[in-house]
Write a protein that holds these residues in place. Structure first.
Motif, PDB file in Angstrom:
ATOM      1  N   SER A   1      16.134  -2.080   3.258  1.00 14.19           N
ATOM      2  CA  SER A   1      15.388  -0.445   3.867  1.00 14.19           C
ATOM      3  C   SER A   1      16.358  -0.444   5.640  1.00 14.19           C
ATOM      4  O   SER A   1      17.038   0.286   6.020  1.00 14.19           O
ATOM      5  CB  SER A   1      14.893   0.222   3.466  1.00 14.19           C
TER       6      SER A   1
ATOM      7  N   LEU B   1      11.863  -4.650   0.047  1.00 13.78           N
ATOM      8  CA  LEU B   1      11.945  -2.850   0.308  1.00 13.78           C
ATOM      9  C   LEU B   1      12.467  -2.572   1.958  1.00 13.78           C
ATOM     10  O   LEU B   1      13.574  -1.844   1.839  1.00 13.78           O
ATOM     11  CB  LEU B   1      11.179  -1.716   0.133  1.00 13.78           C
ATOM     12  N   LEU B   2      10.710  -2.823   2.570  1.00 12.20           N
ATOM     13  CA  LEU B   2      11.172  -2.878   4.099  1.00 12.20           C
ATOM     14  C   LEU B   2      12.754  -3.619   4.518  1.00 12.20           C
ATOM     15  O   LEU B   2      12.954  -3.283   5.260  1.00 12.20           O
ATOM     16  CB  LEU B   2       9.639  -3.359   4.861  1.00 12.20           C
TER      17      LEU B   2
ATOM     18  N   GLY C   1      -1.082   1.706   3.090  1.00 13.67           N
ATOM     19  CA  GLY C   1      -0.295   1.661   2.313  1.00 13.67           C
ATOM     20  C   GLY C   1       0.444   1.808   1.667  1.00 13.67           C
ATOM     21  O   GLY C   1       1.485   2.020   1.316  1.00 13.67           O
ATOM     22  N   PHE C   2      -0.744   2.603   0.909  1.00 17.57           N
ATOM     23  CA  PHE C   2       0.550   3.946  -0.059  1.00 17.57           C
ATOM     24  C   PHE C   2       1.808   4.499   0.537  1.00 17.57           C
ATOM     25  O   PHE C   2       2.935   4.493  -0.262  1.00 17.57           O
ATOM     26  CB  PHE C   2       0.106   4.999  -0.887  1.00 17.57           C
ATOM     27  N   TRP C   3       1.395   4.990   1.604  1.00 17.83           N
ATOM     28  CA  TRP C   3       2.802   6.082   2.573  1.00 17.83           C
ATOM     29  C   TRP C   3       4.350   5.012   2.583  1.00 17.83           C
ATOM     30  O   TRP C   3       4.989   5.688   3.427  1.00 17.83           O
ATOM     31  CB  TRP C   3       1.686   6.649   3.403  1.00 17.83           C
ATOM     32  N   SER C   4       3.746   3.389   2.699  1.00 18.29           N
ATOM     33  CA  SER C   4       4.982   3.103   3.705  1.00 18.29           C
ATOM     34  C   SER C   4       6.172   2.699   2.427  1.00 18.29           C
ATOM     35  O   SER C   4       7.395   2.757   2.630  1.00 18.29           O
ATOM     36  CB  SER C   4       4.710   1.590   4.230  1.00 18.29           C
ATOM     37  N   TRP C   5       5.684   3.099   1.081  1.00 17.15           N
ATOM     38  CA  TRP C   5       6.074   2.454   0.820  1.00 17.15           C
ATOM     39  C   TRP C   5       7.494   4.314  -0.137  1.00 17.15           C
ATOM     40  O   TRP C   5       8.929   3.756   0.228  1.00 17.15           O
ATOM     41  CB  TRP C   5       6.075   2.999  -0.951  1.00 17.15           C
ATOM     42  N   PHE C   6       7.043   5.185   0.568  1.00 19.29           N
ATOM     43  CA  PHE C   6       7.466   6.081   0.650  1.00 19.29           C
ATOM     44  C   PHE C   6       8.579   6.268   2.053  1.00 19.29           C
ATOM     45  O   PHE C   6       9.617   6.584   2.237  1.00 19.29           O
ATOM     46  CB  PHE C   6       7.177   7.866   0.584  1.00 19.29           C
TER      47      PHE C   6
ATOM     48  N   ASP D   1      -5.130   0.382   0.067  1.00 23.17           N
ATOM     49  CA  ASP D   1      -4.360   1.093  -0.601  1.00 23.17           C
ATOM     50  C   ASP D   1      -4.395   2.602  -0.403  1.00 23.17           C
ATOM     51  O   ASP D   1      -3.117   2.684  -0.158  1.00 23.17           O
ATOM     52  CB  ASP D   1      -5.395   1.103  -1.801  1.00 23.17           C
TER      53      ASP D   1
ATOM     54  N   GLN E   1      10.309   3.902   3.426  1.00 24.27           N
ATOM     55  CA  GLN E   1      11.641   3.074   3.195  1.00 24.27           C
ATOM     56  C   GLN E   1      12.063   3.840   2.736  1.00 24.27           C
ATOM     57  O   GLN E   1      13.232   4.268   2.559  1.00 24.27           O
ATOM     58  CB  GLN E   1      11.402   1.416   2.742  1.00 24.27           C
ATOM     59  N   LEU E   2      11.806   4.365   1.782  1.00 22.73           N
ATOM     60  CA  LEU E   2      12.732   5.084   0.645  1.00 22.73           C
ATOM     61  C   LEU E   2      12.827   6.390   1.470  1.00 22.73           C
ATOM     62  O   LEU E   2      14.661   6.990   1.313  1.00 22.73           O
ATOM     63  CB  LEU E   2      12.321   5.788  -0.773  1.00 22.73           C
TER      64      LEU E   2
END
Length: 138
Positions: free
Chosen positions: A6, A2-3, A106-111, A103, A113-114
């Motif tokens: 995006s 995803l990184l 790292g959790f926030w990095s997904w958002f 966790d 990218q979106l």
């Protein structure tokens, strides 16, 4: 994956703010991998390299929020602020399980990218509709 997707999308289809955001997120991810304590105590204490990387990225996205005409950098700045708070809480509560710290950071990095991908997509829509999408405030 995803990184990479995006950031490539933003670099190829975005305006200057999107490209700066993509470079910041990609560079921050690379620095995070390099700067994590390579020895057995990983995430058992505040990771200073990650904290400094997150603070630098927060500064860049706050700058983009103020200077650019885009709204998405403010959302990413908010996510990065949450990451910085996680680091601070790790220092304040040393009994936090290392896995929870990993966790939570790292959790926030997904958002992020979106938000970058959606911001780039919206930039393209504005360019199609108006013919131009000015990147910077006067």
């Amino acid at each position: 994956m995803l990184l990479i997707l995006s950031c490539l999308y933003a670099a190829m289809r975005g305006g200057r703010p999107e490209r700066i955001g993509a470079a910041t997120l990609f560079g921050g991810a690379c620095l995070s991998v390099i700067l994590v304590d390579p020895f057995g105590g990983r995430f058992r204490h505040i990771e200073p390299g990650l904290l400094l990387t997150d603070l630098a990225m927060l500064g860049i996205f706050l700058w983009l929020s103020v200077r650019s005409t885009r709204f998405w950098p403010l959302w990413i700045a908010g996510l990065l602020l949450a990451e910085v708070i996680v680091h601070v809480m790790r220092g304040a509560m040393p009994n936090i399980v290392p896995r929870a710290y990993i966790d939570a950071v790292g959790f926030w990095s997904w958002f992020a990218q979106l938000f970058l991908a959606v911001g780039t997509w919206r930039h393209g829509k504005r360019v199609k509709r108006r013919g131009v999408d000015g990147p910077w405030k006067n």
